[in-house]
Design an enzyme around this catalytic site. Structure first.
Site, PDB file in Angstrom:
ATOM      1  CG  HIS A   1      15.687  -5.497 110.689  1.00  9.76           C
ATOM      2  ND1 HIS A   1      15.435  -6.590 111.417  1.00  9.76           N
ATOM      3  CD2 HIS A   1      14.184  -5.273 110.355  1.00  9.76           C
ATOM      4  CE1 HIS A   1      14.279  -7.023 111.388  1.00  9.76           C
ATOM      5  NE2 HIS A   1      13.623  -6.077 110.859  1.00  9.76           N
TER       6      HIS A   1
ATOM      7  CD  GLU B   1      18.358  -8.190 113.020  1.00  7.99           C
ATOM      8  OE1 GLU B   1      18.625  -7.025 112.581  1.00  7.99           O
ATOM      9  OE2 GLU B   1      17.031  -8.781 113.055  1.00  7.99           O
TER      10      GLU B   1
END
Length: 279
Positions: free
Chosen positions: A39, A121
């Site tokens: 991530h 994100e």
């Protein structure tokens, strides 16, 4: 069927001594490979499967982690579970992957790519969340093209990426396998059309998993590829029993990835790896 291990950076953190010792232990136990997650950034309100995600989880860069693990080992294959492909420019990524594969002496064999599930994100990286699937498809094509191109260069014209007569050297030691992760019919189709393997998420119901495997194999056939060559990786547990492994074999699973602490992994290896190899 082979067995690999997931190194959980959210749990273990980015500690060089822990990572090196863990990788050496996994290799000594006889596991095939080591997987790390990715991530790029988290944010308040982000959720995984409906559950809030702590914003301080220490996700290290997966390719840097794998290169470090490669330096501490000799035969362990390197994998991602998963690399969020839409968030990487494929021209830069082709260079990084080839470099890692060469420095690891051809051990980057378990690269698995996915799309990512956090809209915030994607937005932070300037990627349109809705089109990230098409972007990933193009990126796979670009990676394969660049990592097999000759001295005269290769060209590409797509929706997201374009270049003319581009050369990317060095190239990997051998053609780099690209596995596709994901728990949707679209991910299964991507695996069949473009991937060397399919790695679905662990929360799919059995009937849906079988349906998506059929989609992947059908997509491979439609693309003129051999569906039997598609590797099938699944998540597992260090507490799995022989009956469960037999069922996975019957389903066509070629690799199982498990997580756990060192002692749990050692017990699993003693039950299933050492016995199989006669150790």
């Amino acid at each position: 069927m082979s067995f690999a291990v997931a190194y959980s950076t959210p749990t273990f953190g980015v500690d060089p001594d822990r990572l090196a010792a863990f990788a050496r232990h996994v290799e000594a136990c006889g596991f095939e490979g080591l997987y790390v997650p990715e991530h790029v950034a988290l944010y308040p309100g982000a959720t995984f499967g409906g559950h809030p995600v702590p914003t301080t989880l220490p996700y290290g860069d997966p390719l840097d982690l794998l290169l470090f693990a490669a330096a501490a080992t000799e035969r362990l294959l390197l994998g991602t579970g998963v690399l969020l492909l839409p968030y990487h420019h494929p021209v830069v990524l082709a260079k990084r992957l080839a470099t890692i594969d060469l420095l690891a002496k051809g051990r980057l064999r378990l690269l698995t790519v996915g799309l990512g599930s956090l809209p915030g994100e994607a937005a932070a990286l300037g990627v349109d969340f809705a089109s990230r699937g098409r972007r990933a498809d193009e990126a796979i094509d670009v990676l394969r093209l660049l990592m097999s191109g000759g001295p005269d260069g290769v060209s590409f014209a797509g929706e997201f990426f374009s270049f003319d007569s581009l050369c990317s050297f060095p190239q990997p030691a051998t053609p780099l396998p690209i596995h596709v992760g994901g728990s949707s019919p679209a991910a299964a189709r991507r695996a069949g059309r473009r991937g060397d393997g399919w790695f679905p998420g662990g929360l799919l119901p059995p009937d849906e998993r079988r349906r998506q495997l059929a989609i992947a194999r059908s997509a491979a056939t439609e693309a003129g590829r051999d569906p039997s060559a598609l590797q099938y990786t699944r998540w597992g547990s260090a507490t799995m029993d022989e009956e469960t492994l037999d069922r996975l074999r019957d389903e066509g699973v070629t690799r199982v990835v498990i997580g756990g602490e060192e002692d749990e992994l050692e017990r699993f290896a003693e039950r299933f790896i050492a016995r199989r190899s006669g150790g």
